[in-house]
Design a protein around this motif. Sequence first.
Motif, PDB file in Angstrom:
ATOM      1  N   ASP A 539       0.858  -1.174   0.000  1.00 48.92           N
ATOM      2  CA  ASP A 539       0.000   0.000   0.000  1.00 48.92           C
ATOM      3  C   ASP A 539       0.896   1.226   0.000  1.00 48.92           C
ATOM      4  O   ASP A 539       1.388   1.645   1.035  1.00 48.92           O
ATOM      5  CB  ASP A 539      -0.891  -0.027   1.253  1.00 48.92           C
ATOM      6  N   ARG A 540       1.130   1.734  -1.190  1.00 45.32           N
ATOM      7  CA  ARG A 540       2.082   2.833  -1.369  1.00 45.32           C
ATOM      8  C   ARG A 540       1.789   4.008  -0.455  1.00 45.32           C
ATOM      9  O   ARG A 540       2.706   4.637   0.084  1.00 45.32           O
ATOM     10  CB  ARG A 540       2.027   3.316  -2.818  1.00 45.32           C
ATOM     11  N   ASP A 541       0.479   4.329  -0.307  1.00 45.27           N
ATOM     12  CA  ASP A 541       0.119   5.526   0.467  1.00 45.27           C
ATOM     13  C   ASP A 541       0.474   5.361   1.934  1.00 45.27           C
ATOM     14  O   ASP A 541       0.577   6.321   2.680  1.00 45.27           O
ATOM     15  CB  ASP A 541      -1.394   5.788   0.367  1.00 45.27           C
ATOM     16  N   LEU A 542       0.616   4.096   2.328  1.00 44.43           N
ATOM     17  CA  LEU A 542       0.855   3.833   3.749  1.00 44.43           C
ATOM     18  C   LEU A 542       2.324   4.059   4.119  1.00 44.43           C
ATOM     19  O   LEU A 542       2.652   4.310   5.265  1.00 44.43           O
ATOM     20  CB  LEU A 542       0.449   2.384   4.043  1.00 44.43           C
ATOM     21  N   ARG A 607      -1.557  -2.073  20.566  1.00 43.32           N
ATOM     22  CA  ARG A 607      -2.451  -1.421  21.535  1.00 43.32           C
ATOM     23  C   ARG A 607      -1.658  -0.925  22.721  1.00 43.32           C
ATOM     24  O   ARG A 607      -1.931   0.127  23.277  1.00 43.32           O
ATOM     25  CB  ARG A 607      -3.530  -2.415  22.004  1.00 43.32           C
ATOM     26  N   PHE A 608      -0.649  -1.694  23.083  1.00 44.27           N
ATOM     27  CA  PHE A 608       0.183  -1.315  24.225  1.00 44.27           C
ATOM     28  C   PHE A 608       1.024  -0.085  23.900  1.00 44.27           C
ATOM     29  O   PHE A 608       1.135   0.842  24.692  1.00 44.27           O
ATOM     30  CB  PHE A 608       1.080  -2.503  24.600  1.00 44.27           C
ATOM     31  N   ALA A 609       1.628  -0.080  22.696  1.00 41.40           N
ATOM     32  CA  ALA A 609       2.549   0.998  22.362  1.00 41.40           C
ATOM     33  C   ALA A 609       1.830   2.285  21.980  1.00 41.40           C
ATOM     34  O   ALA A 609       2.382   3.374  22.106  1.00 41.40           O
ATOM     35  CB  ALA A 609       3.450   0.558  21.216  1.00 41.40           C
ATOM     36  N   LYS A 610       0.592   2.153  21.520  1.00 41.71           N
ATOM     37  CA  LYS A 610      -0.204   3.328  21.118  1.00 41.71           C
ATOM     38  C   LYS A 610       0.567   4.234  20.180  1.00 41.71           C
ATOM     39  O   LYS A 610       0.751   5.411  20.429  1.00 41.71           O
ATOM     40  CB  LYS A 610      -0.625   4.136  22.347  1.00 41.71           C
ATOM     41  N   ASP A 611       1.067   3.659  19.126  1.00 43.99           N
ATOM     42  CA  ASP A 611       1.873   4.434  18.195  1.00 43.99           C
ATOM     43  C   ASP A 611       1.274   4.279  16.796  1.00 43.99           C
ATOM     44  O   ASP A 611       1.096   3.168  16.304  1.00 43.99           O
ATOM     45  CB  ASP A 611       3.320   3.893  18.230  1.00 43.99           C
ATOM     46  N   GLN A 612       0.949   5.411  16.187  1.00 45.40           N
ATOM     47  CA  GLN A 612       0.331   5.393  14.857  1.00 45.40           C
ATOM     48  C   GLN A 612       1.228   4.702  13.830  1.00 45.40           C
ATOM     49  O   GLN A 612       0.761   3.949  12.992  1.00 45.40           O
ATOM     50  CB  GLN A 612       0.067   6.833  14.400  1.00 45.40           C
ATOM     51  N   THR A 613       2.543   4.984  13.932  1.00 45.02           N
ATOM     52  CA  THR A 613       3.479   4.392  12.981  1.00 45.02           C
ATOM     53  C   THR A 613       3.413   2.873  13.056  1.00 45.02           C
ATOM     54  O   THR A 613       3.435   2.188  12.042  1.00 45.02           O
ATOM     55  CB  THR A 613       4.909   4.841  13.330  1.00 45.02           C
ATOM     56  N   LEU A 614       3.335   2.390  14.289  1.00 46.01           N
ATOM     57  CA  LEU A 614       3.320   0.952  14.487  1.00 46.01           C
ATOM     58  C   LEU A 614       2.048   0.340  13.903  1.00 46.01           C
ATOM     59  O   LEU A 614       2.092  -0.704  13.256  1.00 46.01           O
ATOM     60  CB  LEU A 614       3.390   0.678  15.996  1.00 46.01           C
ATOM     61  N   TRP A 615       0.931   1.037  14.117  1.00 51.04           N
ATOM     62  CA  TRP A 615      -0.340   0.568  13.555  1.00 51.04           C
ATOM     63  C   TRP A 615      -0.253   0.518  12.037  1.00 51.04           C
ATOM     64  O   TRP A 615      -0.720  -0.423  11.404  1.00 51.04           O
ATOM     65  CB  TRP A 615      -1.489   1.500  13.978  1.00 51.04           C
ATOM     66  N   ALA A 616       0.371   1.551  11.463  1.00 47.01           N
ATOM     67  CA  ALA A 616       0.492   1.600  10.004  1.00 47.01           C
ATOM     68  C   ALA A 616       1.327   0.414   9.510  1.00 47.01           C
ATOM     69  O   ALA A 616       0.998  -0.217   8.512  1.00 47.01           O
ATOM     70  CB  ALA A 616       1.138   2.915   9.574  1.00 47.01           C
ATOM     71  N   CYS A 617       2.413   0.123  10.268  1.00 45.37           N
ATOM     72  CA  CYS A 617       3.249  -1.028   9.899  1.00 45.37           C
ATOM     73  C   CYS A 617       2.427  -2.306   9.944  1.00 45.37           C
ATOM     74  O   CYS A 617       2.485  -3.122   9.030  1.00 45.37           O
ATOM     75  CB  CYS A 617       4.427  -1.179  10.862  1.00 45.37           C
ATOM     76  N   MET A 663      -7.466  -8.187  -3.228  1.00 47.97           N
ATOM     77  CA  MET A 663      -6.315  -7.803  -2.381  1.00 47.97           C
ATOM     78  C   MET A 663      -5.172  -7.305  -3.246  1.00 47.97           C
ATOM     79  O   MET A 663      -4.473  -6.366  -2.902  1.00 47.97           O
ATOM     80  CB  MET A 663      -5.871  -8.988  -1.539  1.00 47.97           C
ATOM     81  N   LEU A 664      -4.984  -7.944  -4.388  1.00 42.73           N
ATOM     82  CA  LEU A 664      -3.960  -7.471  -5.322  1.00 42.73           C
ATOM     83  C   LEU A 664      -4.316  -6.078  -5.832  1.00 42.73           C
ATOM     84  O   LEU A 664      -3.457  -5.200  -5.941  1.00 42.73           O
ATOM     85  CB  LEU A 664      -3.819  -8.437  -6.500  1.00 42.73           C
ATOM     86  N   LEU A 665      -5.589  -5.878  -6.086  1.00 48.15           N
ATOM     87  CA  LEU A 665      -6.054  -4.566  -6.521  1.00 48.15           C
ATOM     88  C   LEU A 665      -5.773  -3.521  -5.456  1.00 48.15           C
ATOM     89  O   LEU A 665      -5.381  -2.394  -5.737  1.00 48.15           O
ATOM     90  CB  LEU A 665      -7.564  -4.605  -6.755  1.00 48.15           C
ATOM     91  N   PHE A 666      -5.970  -3.944  -4.226  1.00 45.59           N
ATOM     92  CA  PHE A 666      -5.740  -3.064  -3.083  1.00 45.59           C
ATOM     93  C   PHE A 666      -4.307  -2.533  -3.115  1.00 45.59           C
ATOM     94  O   PHE A 666      -4.032  -1.390  -2.837  1.00 45.59           O
ATOM     95  CB  PHE A 666      -5.972  -3.878  -1.807  1.00 45.59           C
ATOM     96  N   SER A 667      -3.359  -3.408  -3.494  1.00 48.14           N
ATOM     97  CA  SER A 667      -1.958  -3.000  -3.562  1.00 48.14           C
ATOM     98  C   SER A 667      -1.620  -2.343  -4.898  1.00 48.14           C
ATOM     99  O   SER A 667      -0.480  -2.016  -5.154  1.00 48.14           O
ATOM    100  CB  SER A 667      -1.047  -4.207  -3.372  1.00 48.14           C
ATOM    101  N   GLY A 668      -2.621  -2.206  -5.759  1.00 47.15           N
ATOM    102  CA  GLY A 668      -2.390  -1.522  -7.022  1.00 47.15           C
ATOM    103  C   GLY A 668      -1.868  -2.416  -8.119  1.00 47.15           C
ATOM    104  O   GLY A 668      -1.396  -1.940  -9.136  1.00 47.15           O
TER     105      GLY A 668
END
Lengths: 775, 132
Positions: A539-542, A607-617, A663-668
């Motif tokens: 997901d390029r945008d991610l 959930r423990f770390a509460k970090d947006q970057t981690l969620w994105a990963c 799912m492949l479409l999802f990744s472009g």
Amino acid sequence: MIGVLFNNGTHKELVSSVGWTTADELYSCSEDHQIFKWNLLTNESTLAVKLPDEIYPIDLHWFPKTVGGKKQGLAEIFVLTSTDGKFHLASKTGRIEKSVEAHRGAVMAGRWNYDGTALITAGEDGQIKIWSKSGMLRSTLAQQASPVYSVTWGPDSDRILYTSGKQLVIKPLQPSAKVLQWKAHDGVILKVDWNSVNDLILSGGEDCKYKVWDSYGRLLYSSSSHDYPITSVAWAPDGELFAVGSFNTLRLCDKTGWSYALEKPNTGSVFSMAWSADGTQLAGACGNGQVIFAHVVEQRWEWKSFEVTLTKRRTMQVRNVLNDAVDMVEFRDRVIKASLSHGHLVVTTSLQCYVYSTKNWNTPLIFDLKEGSVSLILQAERHFLLVDGAGVYVYSYEGRLVSTPKFPGMRTDILNTQTVSLSNDTIAIRDKTDEKVIFLFEALTGKALGDGKPLTHKMEVVEIALDQCGAGSDRKIALIDKNRDLYLTSVRRLSREEKTNKIGTMVHTMAWNDSANILCGIQDVQFTVWYYPNAVFVDRDLLPKTLFVKDASEFSRTPNILNYVGTQVTVRRADGSLVYSTVSPYPALLHEYTGSARWDDALRLCRFAKDQTLWACLAAMAMANRELTTAEVAYAAIGEVDKVQYINSIKDLPSKESSLAHMLLFSGHVQEAESTLLQAGLIYQAIQVHINLYNWDRALELAVKHKTHVDTVLAYRDKFLQDFSKKETNKRFLQYSEGVEVDWGKIQAKIEMELAKERERSAAVSVRSSVASRR
Amino acid sequence: MAKDPLAEAGLHFDDLNKLRVLDPEVSQKTTELKDECKDFVDKIGQFQKIVGGLIELVDELAKEAETEKLKAIGARNLLKSVAKQREAQQMQLQALISEKKMQLERYRIEHEALSKVEAEQNEFIDQFILQK
């Protein structure tokens, strides 16, 4: 860092030049008309040649030993230039084979090119001439009004660099090619050197400074002013170090210019210096008739809690900082190269290779080397790679030769850490003749990867690095090109053409983590960590959301990342100091969890770390592994509602194939999605995908080809045109719309039928599979 | 007494009554003079010898003075050059010191970075414990 071994006054007049034949034998020429041979093993010096009284030698250079990786038999001659305008070809025994009248006035320098096919001489008369191996004049390459003090060959022997007063000139041998000339110093330039491994230029002059340049003439480093003119400069063969000589001064510097060590021997000016081929010893020709020998000591390697120091030439001290345990490690011969990483210390001497485990410093594994001079050691978790003059070898830590990768035209003498990369299953080597090309090999067999075609980038590549963890089929290579753009691409390209994705710009330096596929680099003025670089394929945008960015001002200008071990990044600043930086340990943990498919643990961690970057990963990782439930939660956590919805819609899809396609479409990856659907015979779904993407031409093409749903395509097209109140201009649509009647009711019914069919089929498959599993 | 005719003839008798051509008195005086002259010559000779010795001595002294003088000049020059040597040595040491200072600065920066890392790690540990 530098130990002066001994120096001895055998010559009565100043020594003008020195040259090594082997790692332990040196020839020196002096104005007392004598050439001495020095044996370092016995510390003896013997008179090799007594020259006639009218010959005052200036420069001495041995014919190159290895040519293109092959050892040459007749490497036993050297060129000697003298003040009477001649150069002499002399044999090792001291017989002068040939004397050639070359210049008016003194011949200041004589140098063989790397393959020994040509000799270049520079004279006081301002001329530069090229000679054949046997001493026949080929051409006069350049002519100027002032004397040429120093000349050297470019890395491929296709260019030369020479001094012209205060200027430096790079002249290609091809007559039509452009000459590069720039003002380099404020005083007359006395010595230049050009390294073939790192392609950097070194110059020293009467303005008492030494400078480092790249081959485009850009200044990389300028020293502060010394007390006396710089009379000699010399690159170590591996291009990591260089030495600078001045009056009573010997200096050892890093390739980036900062100084490791300074010695003040009482020798007068050091007029010429030469490194031995293995890069461990340095000889200097001194003004007071001495020949000075120096060797590099106090080199240090660090890995986790271990600190290894080369205390003497044959002794290493190993210190474990956790318990302060000190081990002394002795070797039979001089240590040439060493590397400490992945729990193993690999040391090569002139004859053998020692492999120590960090768990046991008493019993190394020892095996003999084919050729002594190892120029590079690279380590991966399971094996390590040795590079010597003849080839590239992969050894296991048990000392077994695993493979010897080869490609045509391979020159191993110029490989360095930037152009070779090793991982557990793959080796990548950048080509020298075409810097856009990267050769990839299977580490365990030494065979070229896949169909044997190398990876070709659109630009010259300056640095490559393979990721170290995960399955071999997912191996990725990160590369920095000439524009300093960072790209990521897959090493094992499975039939389909996978893209090379750009993930960073202005990247000076990068390194993969040793225990997880996390990449760090310095991007312009920011220190960036790509927690999950693979996100670019999912997901390029991610990708921007998975980055950790920190100000890099503490690393000052042009820093270099040495390694990234665990959570610690070690950076070498331009002034030579080491700076450390820590990266959060969570991403590595997340990699571990997702790598072993422990999605619940991964979710708990986020959930423990509460970090947006981690969620994105996590979102990207889950998508990559088609773990939709986790992906849904992760995307929801970073607020990407549209994606959550899409994932939900994928979940509702009736068959496995179409959810895979989506799912492949999802990744472009539109093309892959299409082929997946077509393979499963879901032609209508494939057409619908293109319709949804407004990819009308392809949709129609598919419909026509499979003779189905042509009317559906036309209907949707019609609706689309009506919505935007446009007229049909596409010729093909005009052509097909003539014969087909559009009836929405019929179309809807057909679609319903298709969907029902799919559902039925997948139900049948699931029943069949459940039956199979019950058996 | 009348003039001795013998004397007039230039003949004389001496005390031993031998006939003499020269007046014994004169003769005696002559002898005396001769002796005195001899004495004088001897003395002059002696004097010359003494003076010669003296001159030699003085010459020797002069020579010695000369060598001493040269020595003094040499020593003075040496002193001057020592000062210069010191300067050169000082320069060398200065260069070595600046080298070490640079190394120290590098270590200082490294230490600073490591301290920062330590602080960060401690902070992380605290946070970790708190969250738990």
